[in-house]
Design a protein around this motif. Structure first.
Motif, PDB file in Angstrom:
ATOM      1  N   PHE A 150       0.780  -1.198  -0.064  1.00  0.00           N
ATOM      2  CA  PHE A 150       0.138  -0.163   0.056  1.00  0.00           C
ATOM      3  C   PHE A 150       1.037   1.352  -0.003  1.00  0.00           C
ATOM      4  O   PHE A 150       0.943   2.018  -0.865  1.00  0.00           O
ATOM      5  CB  PHE A 150      -1.008  -0.023   0.999  1.00  0.00           C
ATOM      6  CG  PHE A 150      -1.910   1.086   1.049  1.00  0.00           C
ATOM      7  CD1 PHE A 150      -2.835   1.177   0.314  1.00  0.00           C
ATOM      8  CD2 PHE A 150      -1.854   2.243   2.234  1.00  0.00           C
ATOM      9  CE1 PHE A 150      -3.809   2.303   0.181  1.00  0.00           C
ATOM     10  CE2 PHE A 150      -2.692   3.135   2.257  1.00  0.00           C
ATOM     11  CZ  PHE A 150      -3.611   3.360   1.438  1.00  0.00           C
ATOM     12  N   GLY A 151       1.708   1.389   1.111  1.00  0.00           N
ATOM     13  CA  GLY A 151       2.533   2.451   1.043  1.00  0.00           C
ATOM     14  C   GLY A 151       3.088   2.852   2.401  1.00  0.00           C
ATOM     15  O   GLY A 151       3.026   1.905   3.491  1.00  0.00           O
ATOM     16  N   VAL A 152       3.727   4.041   2.630  1.00  0.00           N
ATOM     17  CA  VAL A 152       4.475   4.353   3.894  1.00  0.00           C
ATOM     18  C   VAL A 152       3.976   5.834   4.292  1.00  0.00           C
ATOM     19  O   VAL A 152       3.808   6.593   3.361  1.00  0.00           O
ATOM     20  CB  VAL A 152       6.037   4.420   3.489  1.00  0.00           C
ATOM     21  CG1 VAL A 152       6.781   4.848   5.050  1.00  0.00           C
ATOM     22  CG2 VAL A 152       6.561   2.995   3.243  1.00  0.00           C
ATOM     23  N   PHE A 153       3.731   5.819   5.438  1.00  0.00           N
ATOM     24  CA  PHE A 153       3.248   7.175   6.212  1.00  0.00           C
ATOM     25  C   PHE A 153       4.648   7.548   6.920  1.00  0.00           C
ATOM     26  O   PHE A 153       5.069   6.628   7.834  1.00  0.00           O
ATOM     27  CB  PHE A 153       2.085   7.174   6.979  1.00  0.00           C
ATOM     28  CG  PHE A 153       0.813   6.657   6.243  1.00  0.00           C
ATOM     29  CD1 PHE A 153      -0.102   7.803   5.903  1.00  0.00           C
ATOM     30  CD2 PHE A 153       0.327   5.319   6.308  1.00  0.00           C
ATOM     31  CE1 PHE A 153      -1.038   7.567   5.456  1.00  0.00           C
ATOM     32  CE2 PHE A 153      -0.808   5.183   5.703  1.00  0.00           C
ATOM     33  CZ  PHE A 153      -1.690   6.156   5.237  1.00  0.00           C
ATOM     34  N   GLU A 154       5.139   8.700   6.888  1.00  0.00           N
ATOM     35  CA  GLU A 154       6.284   9.043   7.628  1.00  0.00           C
ATOM     36  C   GLU A 154       5.988  10.971   7.761  1.00  0.00           C
ATOM     37  O   GLU A 154       5.291  11.488   7.265  1.00  0.00           O
ATOM     38  CB  GLU A 154       7.480   8.645   7.212  1.00  0.00           C
ATOM     39  CG  GLU A 154       7.777   9.086   5.631  1.00  0.00           C
ATOM     40  CD  GLU A 154       9.175   8.586   5.127  1.00  0.00           C
ATOM     41  OE1 GLU A 154       9.752   8.109   5.817  1.00  0.00           O
ATOM     42  OE2 GLU A 154       9.390   8.549   3.864  1.00  0.00           O
ATOM     43  N   VAL A 155       7.184  11.093   8.619  1.00  0.00           N
ATOM     44  CA  VAL A 155       7.104  12.541   8.996  1.00  0.00           C
ATOM     45  C   VAL A 155       8.316  13.177   8.304  1.00  0.00           C
ATOM     46  O   VAL A 155       9.541  12.501   8.313  1.00  0.00           O
ATOM     47  CB  VAL A 155       7.033  12.902  10.432  1.00  0.00           C
ATOM     48  CG1 VAL A 155       7.325  14.381  10.594  1.00  0.00           C
ATOM     49  CG2 VAL A 155       5.892  12.292  11.031  1.00  0.00           C
ATOM     50  N   LYS A 156       8.106  14.205   7.578  1.00  0.00           N
ATOM     51  CA  LYS A 156       9.372  14.720   6.893  1.00  0.00           C
ATOM     52  C   LYS A 156       9.730  16.168   7.655  1.00  0.00           C
ATOM     53  O   LYS A 156       8.576  16.864   8.141  1.00  0.00           O
ATOM     54  CB  LYS A 156       9.190  15.118   5.524  1.00  0.00           C
ATOM     55  CG  LYS A 156       9.110  14.061   4.740  1.00  0.00           C
ATOM     56  CD  LYS A 156      10.504  13.224   4.486  1.00  0.00           C
ATOM     57  CE  LYS A 156      10.271  11.981   3.476  1.00  0.00           C
ATOM     58  NZ  LYS A 156      11.510  11.582   3.169  1.00  0.00           N
ATOM     59  N   GLN A 157      10.776  16.997   7.840  1.00  0.00           N
ATOM     60  CA  GLN A 157      11.041  17.984   8.131  1.00  0.00           C
ATOM     61  C   GLN A 157      11.120  18.793   7.366  1.00  0.00           C
ATOM     62  O   GLN A 157      11.749  18.755   6.273  1.00  0.00           O
ATOM     63  CB  GLN A 157      12.532  17.929   9.208  1.00  0.00           C
ATOM     64  CG  GLN A 157      12.415  16.967  10.251  1.00  0.00           C
ATOM     65  CD  GLN A 157      11.339  17.216  11.298  1.00  0.00           C
ATOM     66  OE1 GLN A 157      11.394  18.426  11.574  1.00  0.00           O
ATOM     67  NE2 GLN A 157      10.742  16.069  11.657  1.00  0.00           N
ATOM     68  N   ARG A 158      10.629  20.181   7.417  1.00  0.00           N
ATOM     69  CA  ARG A 158      10.746  21.381   6.509  1.00  0.00           C
ATOM     70  C   ARG A 158      11.642  22.292   7.251  1.00  0.00           C
ATOM     71  O   ARG A 158      11.256  22.796   8.417  1.00  0.00           O
ATOM     72  CB  ARG A 158       9.344  21.780   6.216  1.00  0.00           C
ATOM     73  CG  ARG A 158       8.552  21.336   5.088  1.00  0.00           C
ATOM     74  CD  ARG A 158       7.553  22.141   4.527  1.00  0.00           C
ATOM     75  NE  ARG A 158       6.951  21.384   3.787  1.00  0.00           N
ATOM     76  CZ  ARG A 158       5.495  21.734   3.312  1.00  0.00           C
ATOM     77  NH1 ARG A 158       5.032  22.583   3.969  1.00  0.00           N
ATOM     78  NH2 ARG A 158       4.890  21.060   2.399  1.00  0.00           N
ATOM     79  N   ALA A 159      12.573  22.823   6.519  1.00  0.00           N
ATOM     80  CA  ALA A 159      13.497  23.792   6.766  1.00  0.00           C
ATOM     81  C   ALA A 159      12.616  25.073   6.975  1.00  0.00           C
ATOM     82  O   ALA A 159      11.883  25.484   6.448  1.00  0.00           O
ATOM     83  CB  ALA A 159      14.828  24.101   6.081  1.00  0.00           C
ATOM     84  N   ALA A 160      13.241  26.186   7.847  1.00  0.00           N
ATOM     85  CA  ALA A 160      12.803  27.350   8.322  1.00  0.00           C
ATOM     86  C   ALA A 160      13.185  28.136   6.720  1.00  0.00           C
ATOM     87  O   ALA A 160      13.985  27.860   5.886  1.00  0.00           O
ATOM     88  CB  ALA A 160      13.298  28.142   9.299  1.00  0.00           C
ATOM     89  N   ARG A 161      12.204  29.056   6.177  1.00  0.00           N
ATOM     90  CA  ARG A 161      12.542  29.611   4.987  1.00  0.00           C
ATOM     91  C   ARG A 161      11.861  31.079   4.818  1.00  0.00           C
ATOM     92  O   ARG A 161      10.945  31.320   5.784  1.00  0.00           O
ATOM     93  CB  ARG A 161      12.003  28.831   3.717  1.00  0.00           C
ATOM     94  CG  ARG A 161      10.607  28.569   3.718  1.00  0.00           C
ATOM     95  CD  ARG A 161       9.992  27.529   2.658  1.00  0.00           C
ATOM     96  NE  ARG A 161       8.725  27.330   2.338  1.00  0.00           N
ATOM     97  CZ  ARG A 161       7.910  26.704   3.209  1.00  0.00           C
ATOM     98  NH1 ARG A 161       8.336  26.158   4.396  1.00  0.00           N
ATOM     99  NH2 ARG A 161       6.742  26.503   2.974  1.00  0.00           N
ATOM    100  N   MET A 162      12.107  31.792   4.011  1.00  0.00           N
ATOM    101  CA  MET A 162      11.656  33.094   3.867  1.00  0.00           C
ATOM    102  C   MET A 162      10.425  32.983   2.726  1.00  0.00           C
ATOM    103  O   MET A 162      10.524  32.409   1.808  1.00  0.00           O
ATOM    104  CB  MET A 162      12.552  34.353   3.342  1.00  0.00           C
ATOM    105  CG  MET A 162      13.569  34.252   4.371  1.00  0.00           C
ATOM    106  SD  MET A 162      12.885  34.938   5.900  1.00  0.00           S
ATOM    107  CE  MET A 162      12.371  36.651   5.524  1.00  0.00           C
TER     108      MET A 162
END
Length: 91
Positions: free
Chosen positions: A47-59
């Motif tokens: 089926f698939g994979v659920f996971e958490v990704k980190q988004r960097a701070a940005r302008m």
């Protein structure tokens, strides 16, 4: 399809009551959410994979005022479809 329609269809396909199916669907969603909050991933083979990704701070930029704003770092849930699931949809 919304959640109520999903529950009705799963109940019909599995031969379960809507009440029991709703408990199962809600439990599945809660379990996936709690697992991701804990920093782990949920892998459902085929089926698939659920996971958490980190988004960097940005302008970023406010589209109305064109003013630059700082967007803080954040954690976002992502889903990556498995090969069997992709193949089933593609056919």
């Amino acid at each position: 399809m919304n959640k109520a329609e999903l529950i009705a269809l799963v109940a019909e396909n599995a031969g379960l009551s809507k009440k029991d199916t709703e408990k199962a669907v809600n439990s599945l969603i809660d379990t996936i959410t709690d697992t991701l909050k804990g920093g782990d991933k949920v892998q459902l083979v085929g089926f698939g994979v659920f996971e958490v990704k980190q988004r960097a701070a940005r302008m970023g930029r406010n589209p109305k005022t064109k003013e630059q704003i700082s967007i803080p770092a954040s954690s976002v849930p992502v889903f990556k479809a498995g090969k069997a699931f992709k193949d089933a949809i593609d056919k």
